[in-house]
Structures are given as C-alpha cells and as structure tokens.
Design an enzyme around this catalytic site. Structure first.
Site, short mmCIF file in Angstrom:
data_model
loop_
_atom_site.label_atom_id
_atom_site.label_comp_id
_atom_site.label_asym_id
_atom_site.label_seq_id
_atom_site.Cartn_x
_atom_site.Cartn_y
_atom_site.Cartn_z
N GLU A 44 54.24 24.43 -48.76
CA GLU A 44 55.54 24.55 -49.44
C GLU A 44 56.59 25.09 -48.48
OE1 GLU A 44 56.95 27.75 -50.45
OE2 GLU A 44 55.25 29.09 -50.73
N ARG A 69 50.18 35.87 -51.10
CA ARG A 69 49.67 34.74 -51.89
C ARG A 69 50.72 33.64 -52.07
NH1 ARG A 69 44.71 35.98 -53.52
NH2 ARG A 69 44.60 34.12 -54.85
N CYS A 74 53.67 23.65 -41.96
CA CYS A 74 52.61 23.46 -40.96
C CYS A 74 52.51 24.59 -39.95
CB CYS A 74 52.80 22.13 -40.25
SG CYS A 74 54.33 21.97 -39.30
N HIS A 113 55.70 19.00 -35.79
CA HIS A 113 54.46 19.27 -36.51
C HIS A 113 53.45 19.88 -35.54
CE1 HIS A 113 51.32 19.05 -39.46
NE2 HIS A 113 50.58 18.30 -38.69
N ASP A 128 43.65 20.07 -39.04
CA ASP A 128 45.04 20.24 -39.49
C ASP A 128 45.03 20.78 -40.92
OD1 ASP A 128 47.72 20.10 -40.06
OD2 ASP A 128 47.99 18.07 -39.28
#
Length: 277
Positions: A44, A69, A74, A113, A128
């Site tokens: 997210e 939490r 990435c 990424h 990944d």
C-alpha cells in the site's frame, strides 16, 4: 542492529506474518517466508496521499510494517524482507528494476522497483516481497524458468540483453490464468546497488508529480489461492479461479475493506484525508 535486537525483531516479524519459527535458509524456506510475508502484510502507498514521507532504512520500516502493523510499497517491503532474510541466514542483496506493467512496448521507465538476489547453495535466485501488481514466487535465476502463483498466473524469466545494457539483463513476464499471452512486468540487471540508490529511487517514486504513486491510492495482498487489489475505489478479488470486482460505495465501505481484506485500521479522519469520497 546487535544480535539481541536481531533476535527480538525476527521473533516479532515471524509473529506478524504468522510463522511459529524461522524457516530453514534453503529454497523451500525462502518460498515459505515470502509467501507468509505477502499474505500478511499489504502492499500500500497510502502514506503518500496522507502527506507522510516514506523512509526506507531498517528502523523506520520495521516500526511501520511490524510494530505499527501497516503495509508499504516495494522499497519498504523488500527492506524488511532483506533484513529478516539476513538474520535467518540467507545471503541477499538488492537489485533495481524498471517496471513495464501497463506501459507501451519500447517504453523506458526509470528504475523504481526493488527486488532481491538470493544465493542458495551457490546458485542465484530472485525473490520479491514487494511487487504490488502480482504475487511473484521466488525462482531460480535462469533463462526460461517458469513458476506459478497462487492465483494461477505464471511468471517466467527471459534474457533481456547483455550485462550493462540500458533495458537490463533480465525480464520478468506474467501470463494470467487462462490467458495465452505473456505480459512484461519488470526488467532488471545484476549490478550492485548502494543504499543511497534505494533512497533516491524511493524518493523519486513517492514525490514526483503526476506519477502513479503520487496520483493513485493502491493496495494489494496475496491470498492463499488468489490475489486482491484496491486501486482508488475499484476493489478486485481473484480467488479459487473466479474473479469479482466492484466499486467501493463510501468511506465506511472503504474502511471496512481495509480492515477485513488488507489488515489496515485507518481512522475515519485518515480515510477522509485520502480524498476518495
């Protein structure tokens, strides 16, 4: 981190992802750890529209994804994953990739990424835990290798070019369940990456005006037999071979989906600040 901190953080991480003990530092252990991570911690980017900076060092990432939490994107996921792999005994280092998902053929996106290069029994693997577009199981680094994810999609590795060429040395493709065509996901090279490179790439990704992560609210999570995503107000779930899709009705519905599917407990004020309703 000292040894006592490492042990405590690993215990907290394993509890966060639902594992009773560390897996063995082998191929099966890598697959089990990444699977548990990605089914427990959502991908997210909601801190970006909330105006909060993204930090990719070990301490703030652990505080956010484990203690707090929350999920992350990435650079956060694979920072945490790499740290925990190291404590368990895996040899891992980061790689930078160009994401081609959704772009026209021939486009040359920046390296925004991160994935990981893992050495297992002297052989290279990629892993990944932070690709938001799909769940990519760990796989040996080799031409034509194919692995299947829990949603029935297949992923393959192909040689993109020689080491050092601009598009990258390797390309990861995806074929959706039931489809015939392969779609490029991202390309990467095996050059060493400095921590400063990761900070720079993450900063660009999270701040550049007009880019995907600064204009959209994106979430995803792997399911035991599928994959779920929430892009703006479009909620899509592929599970057990069937797919459902609907538009989120209002802020209360959005909050409920965040909690029930993605494990995120945002306040009413935070959801309102996302600007979706």
């Amino acid at each position: 981190m000292n040894d006592s901190t490492n042990e405590g953080r690993l215990a907290a991480y394993l509890s966060r992802i639902g594992l009773a003990k560390p897996p063995a530092p082998d191929a099966a252990g890598l697959a089990a750890l990444q699977r548990a991570h990605r089914t427990a911690i959502a991908f997210e980017n909601l801190d970006i529209p909330l105006g909060r900076p993204i930090e990719v060092a070990s301490d703030p990432v652990f505080a956010k994804l484990v203690t707090g939490r929350r999920g992350g994107y990435c650079f956060e996921h694979n920072r945490l994953f790499r740290d925990m792999l190291g404590v368990i005994g895996f040899a891992a280092r980061p790689l930078l990739a160009r994401v081609h998902l959704g772009l026209p053929a021939g486009a040359m996106p920046p390296r925004t990424h991160i994935l990981l290069l893992i050495t297992i029994d002297d052989a290279p693997w990629i892993a990944d835990a932070g690709f938001g577009g799909a769940y990519v199981p760990p796989m040996p680094l080799g031409e034509g290798g194919i692995v299947e994810g829990p949603d029935g999609a297949a992923h393959r590795l192909l040689r993109e070019g020689a080491p050092g060429v601009l598009p990258g040395e390797w390309r990861l493709d995806r074929r959706a369940a039931g489809a015939e065509d392969w779609q490029p996901q991202y390309s990467f090279e095996l050059a060493e990456v400095a921590e400063a490179d990761l900070v720079q790439a993450s900063h660009w990704t999270s701040t550049r005006a007009g880019e995907r992560f600064t204009t959209q609210r994106i979430l995803s999570i792997a399911l035991p037999t599928g994959f779920a995503s929430l892009n703006e107000r479009t909620y899509k779930v592929t599970d057990g071979g069937s797919t459902t899709e609907r538009e989120i009705a209002d802020a209360a519905d959005y909050r409920a989906v965040l909690v029930e599917r993605f494990g995120l407990d945002l306040s009413e004020a935070e959801v309102a600040a996302l600007g979706l309703f």
